[in-house]
Design an enzyme around this catalytic site. Structure first.
Site, PDB file in Angstrom:
ATOM      1  CG  ASN A   1      -0.428  -0.156   2.532  1.00 23.61           C
ATOM      2  OD1 ASN A   1       0.618  -0.782   2.707  1.00 23.61           O
ATOM      3  ND2 ASN A   1      -1.085   0.392   3.523  1.00 23.61           N
TER       4      ASN A   1
ATOM      5  CD  GLU B   1      -5.276  -6.094  -1.184  1.00 23.03           C
ATOM      6  OE1 GLU B   1      -4.761  -4.956  -1.079  1.00 23.03           O
ATOM      7  OE2 GLU B   1      -6.017  -6.588  -0.325  1.00 23.03           O
TER       8      GLU B   1
ATOM      9  CD  GLU C   1      -1.554   4.750   4.445  1.00 23.96           C
ATOM     10  OE1 GLU C   1      -1.097   5.630   5.194  1.00 23.96           O
ATOM     11  OE2 GLU C   1      -2.227   3.782   4.848  1.00 23.96           O
TER      12      GLU C   1
ATOM     13  CB  CYS D   1      -5.199  -1.525  -1.737  1.00 26.04           C
ATOM     14  SG  CYS D   1      -6.562  -0.839  -0.786  1.00 26.04           S
TER      15      CYS D   1
ATOM     16  CB  CYS E   1      -8.613  -4.949  -3.340  1.00 28.71           C
ATOM     17  SG  CYS E   1      -7.514  -3.516  -3.264  1.00 28.71           S
TER      18      CYS E   1
HETATM   19  N1  THU Z   1      -5.270  -1.581   2.539  1.00 29.16           N
HETATM   20  C1  THU Z   1      -4.695  -2.422   1.642  1.00 29.16           C
HETATM   21  O1  THU Z   1      -3.562  -2.209   1.208  1.00 29.16           O
HETATM   22  N2  THU Z   1      -5.422  -3.506   1.225  1.00 29.16           N
HETATM   23  C2  THU Z   1      -6.680  -3.794   1.650  1.00 29.16           C
HETATM   24  O2  THU Z   1      -7.294  -4.719   1.149  1.00 29.16           O
HETATM   25  C3  THU Z   1      -7.272  -3.019   2.729  1.00 29.16           C
HETATM   26  C4  THU Z   1      -6.609  -1.754   3.085  1.00 29.16           C
HETATM   27  C5  THU Z   1      -4.514  -0.393   2.965  1.00 29.16           C
HETATM   28  C6  THU Z   1      -5.082   0.913   2.494  1.00 29.16           C
HETATM   29  C7  THU Z   1      -4.539   1.873   3.509  1.00 29.16           C
HETATM   30  O3  THU Z   1      -3.246   2.285   3.094  1.00 29.16           O
HETATM   31  C8  THU Z   1      -4.419   1.055   4.768  1.00 29.16           C
HETATM   32  O4  THU Z   1      -4.496  -0.298   4.370  1.00 29.16           O
HETATM   33  C9  THU Z   1      -5.495   1.337   5.800  1.00 29.16           C
HETATM   34  O5  THU Z   1      -6.754   1.220   5.260  1.00 29.16           O
END
Ligand code: THU
Length: 132
Positions: free
Chosen positions: A44, A57, A46, A55, A94
């Site tokens: 992920n 994925e 941000e 995300c 995702c």
């Molecule tokens: N996140 C993911 O990378 N994959 C998911 O399926 C759920 C959430 C990340 C997004 C964000 O950077 C952090 O987790 C908190 O939501």
């Protein structure tokens, strides 16, 4: 598939170290096994403008698609830094992204820390996808 579920989960945990998650502090890693048998990693990433974050994925899917992959056999997702590491299931958006690449198997950490293996249909029954 040439990787075991344990290996894929461990690879997801390992790549999660590279996640860029200064806002949520929820570091997620994903690895996708392409139809070519190769492993594609994602984390992920941000952003200060929160909705611009992606995300893990989505990152892994992008890496696979960039390499020409159009079918993903399996994906493993894991997080670190969370109070509960079990049940790191892909978010709804995702699941839809994974559906596009006809993912067969999804692996997440179970409560014992080992892999919990799901068929994709368990996560997104009756998913919307254009015909091949
Ligand atoms: N996140 C993911 O990378 N994959 C998911 O399926 C759920 C959430 C990340 C997004 C964000 O950077 C952090 O987790 C908190 O939501």
């Amino acid at each position: 598939m040439t990787y075991t579920a344990e290996e894929l989960l461990e690879a997801a945990r390992s790549v999660a170290e590279n996640a860029y998650a200064p806002y949520s502090r929820f570091r997620v890693g994903a690895v996708a096994v392409g139809e070519d048998g190769n492993l594609y990693q994602g984390v992920n990433v941000e952003n200060a403008a929160y909705p611009s974050g992606v995300c893990a994925e989505a990152s892994a899917i992008s890496a696979a698609a960039t390499a020409g992959v159009r079918k993903i056999e399996a994906v493993a997702v894991a997080c670190i830094d969370a109070t509960r590491e079990d049940q790191t299931y892909p978010c709804g958006q995702c699941r839809q992204r994974l559906n596009e690449f006809r993912v067969s198997t999804v692996i997440v950490p179970g409560r014992d820390g080992g892999p919990r293996v799901h068929s994709f249909d368990e996560l997104l029954p009756f998913g919307f996808r254009l015909g091949d």
